[in-house]
Enzyme design. Structure first.
Site, short mmCIF file in Angstrom:
data_model
loop_
_atom_site.label_atom_id
_atom_site.label_comp_id
_atom_site.label_asym_id
_atom_site.label_seq_id
_atom_site.Cartn_x
_atom_site.Cartn_y
_atom_site.Cartn_z
N HIS A 107 0.82 -1.22 0.00
CA HIS A 107 0.00 0.00 0.00
C HIS A 107 0.85 1.26 0.00
O HIS A 107 0.32 2.35 -0.19
CB HIS A 107 -0.93 0.01 1.21
CG HIS A 107 -1.99 -1.05 1.15
ND1 HIS A 107 -2.91 -1.12 0.13
CD2 HIS A 107 -2.26 -2.09 1.97
CE1 HIS A 107 -3.71 -2.16 0.33
NE2 HIS A 107 -3.34 -2.77 1.44
N GLN A 160 0.84 -12.31 6.80
CA GLN A 160 -0.18 -11.51 7.47
C GLN A 160 -1.45 -12.30 7.71
O GLN A 160 -1.98 -12.94 6.81
CB GLN A 160 -0.50 -10.25 6.65
CG GLN A 160 0.55 -9.19 6.88
CD GLN A 160 0.13 -7.81 6.42
OE1 GLN A 160 0.71 -7.31 5.48
NE2 GLN A 160 -0.85 -7.20 7.07
N GLU A 208 -5.06 -11.57 8.36
CA GLU A 208 -5.94 -10.40 8.28
C GLU A 208 -7.25 -10.70 7.56
O GLU A 208 -7.90 -9.79 7.05
CB GLU A 208 -5.21 -9.22 7.63
CG GLU A 208 -4.50 -9.55 6.34
CD GLU A 208 -3.66 -8.42 5.78
OE1 GLU A 208 -3.72 -7.29 6.30
OE2 GLU A 208 -2.95 -8.66 4.79
N ASP A 218 -7.33 -4.56 7.94
CA ASP A 218 -7.97 -5.54 7.07
C ASP A 218 -8.70 -6.60 7.88
O ASP A 218 -9.76 -7.08 7.47
CB ASP A 218 -6.94 -6.19 6.13
CG ASP A 218 -6.71 -5.31 4.92
OD1 ASP A 218 -7.70 -4.79 4.36
OD2 ASP A 218 -5.54 -5.14 4.53
C1 3PY Z 1 -3.70 -3.75 8.24
O1 3PY Z 1 -3.93 -3.29 9.36
O2 3PY Z 1 -4.58 -4.23 7.50
C2 3PY Z 1 -2.33 -3.74 7.76
O3 3PY Z 1 -2.01 -4.44 6.85
C3 3PY Z 1 -1.36 -2.81 8.37
O4 3PY Z 1 -0.93 -1.95 7.38
#
Ligand code: 3PY
Length: 267
Positions: A47, A159, A161, A187
């Site tokens: 991002h 990640q 998320e 996310d």
């Molecule tokens: C999120 O919080 O979704 C992230 O990936 C941090 O940038």
């Protein structure tokens, strides 16, 4: 070939990081030199505005060379989300740029986490190819030393998320070679059907965040989290998170300018 992040891991101490979103060597160096307490920087090619090709190499070098004896560990967040056909070359490019670690967004199954590991390690543990004439020099080692050190000291982090990733978190964290799982609270909140943190996550999301940390730790994997302030970061450190992002280049710039102007103008 050791670096601040792995030294913190070894000492079982929380480490603190910051997010780089602006391209070029000067933002990278400025951020990396801002504090001796900065252990790592995420170079955000997802991002952030930093292009993976050709921009990431200069950001990584500027961060890791920012202090005498070596700056913070540069971790590159690749642009591809969810492990696609592009993830493989993007991980290769990030690591060839000399990164100490790689962060892959939206990894929701153990199978996908295994793909990330395979792309990040040289044989026999993985399928990463060697060829860059620069990488070992950025680490200050010979080619054979790099081949050995990279497999030991590169942080492989995915990640968590999405709702699906939460369901699979223990299996993802248990994949051999995954060093840490990284919670993206924004996310994660959206995926679970809650508003994004403002600045704290919704209480229901907070429960999930704690569960992710517990599941990762249950299988001996580190847990990292994105915060937007040092105050939030201190709370996460007390809760037992291992890697805590505390700010970003643009966030600190905005907050710093606003604070100084408010102090000066009295408004
Ligand atoms: C999120 O919080 O979704 C992230 O990936 C941090 O940038």
């Amino acid at each position: 070939a050791s670096h601040p992040l792995f030294r913190a891991f070894k000492a079982n101490k929380a480490s603190f990081g910051a997010w780089l979103t602006l391209p070029g060597t000067f933002p990278a160096r400025t951020l990396a030199q801002a504090s001796p307490h900065l252990d790592w920087v995420v170079v955000d090619c997802e991002h952030g505005l930093i292009p993976l090709v050709p921009g990431v190499a200069e950001s990584v070098s500027a961060i890791q060379g920012a202090r005498p004896g070596g700056g913070p560990s540069a971790i590159v967040r690749i642009p591809a989300t969810g492990v696609t056909a592009s993830s493989s070359w993007q991980i290769k490019h990030a690591l060839d740029a000399g990164a100490r670690g790689v962060l892959v967004p939206m990894v929701s199954t153990a199978e996908k986490a295994s793909e990330v590991v395979a792309d990040s390690l040289f044989p026999p543990g993985g399928r990463r190819g060697f060829g860059s004439p620069f990488t070992h020099g950025i680490w200050g080692v010979t080619v054979p030393e790099y081949l050995e050190a990279a497999n030991k000291h590169i942080l492989i982090m995915v990640q968590i998320e999405t709702k699906e990733a939460v369901e699979n978190v223990r299996a993802i964290a248990a994949v051999e070679g995954i060093d840490a799982v990284f919670i993206g609270p924004y996310d994660l909140s959206i995926s679970l059907g809650y508003p994004p943190p403002s600045p704290d996550p919704h209480p229901e999301v907070e429960k999930v965040i704690q569960k992710i940390r517990e599941e990762a730790h249950a299988v001996g994997t580190k847990c990292a989290i994105f915060c937007t302030s040092g105050a939030q970061g201190a709370i996460r450190a007390k809760q037992g998170f291992d890697m805590i992002n505390v700010t970003s280049d643009t966030g600190s710039m905005t907050e710093g300018i606003a604070k100084h102007l408010a102090d000066a103008s009295g408004q």
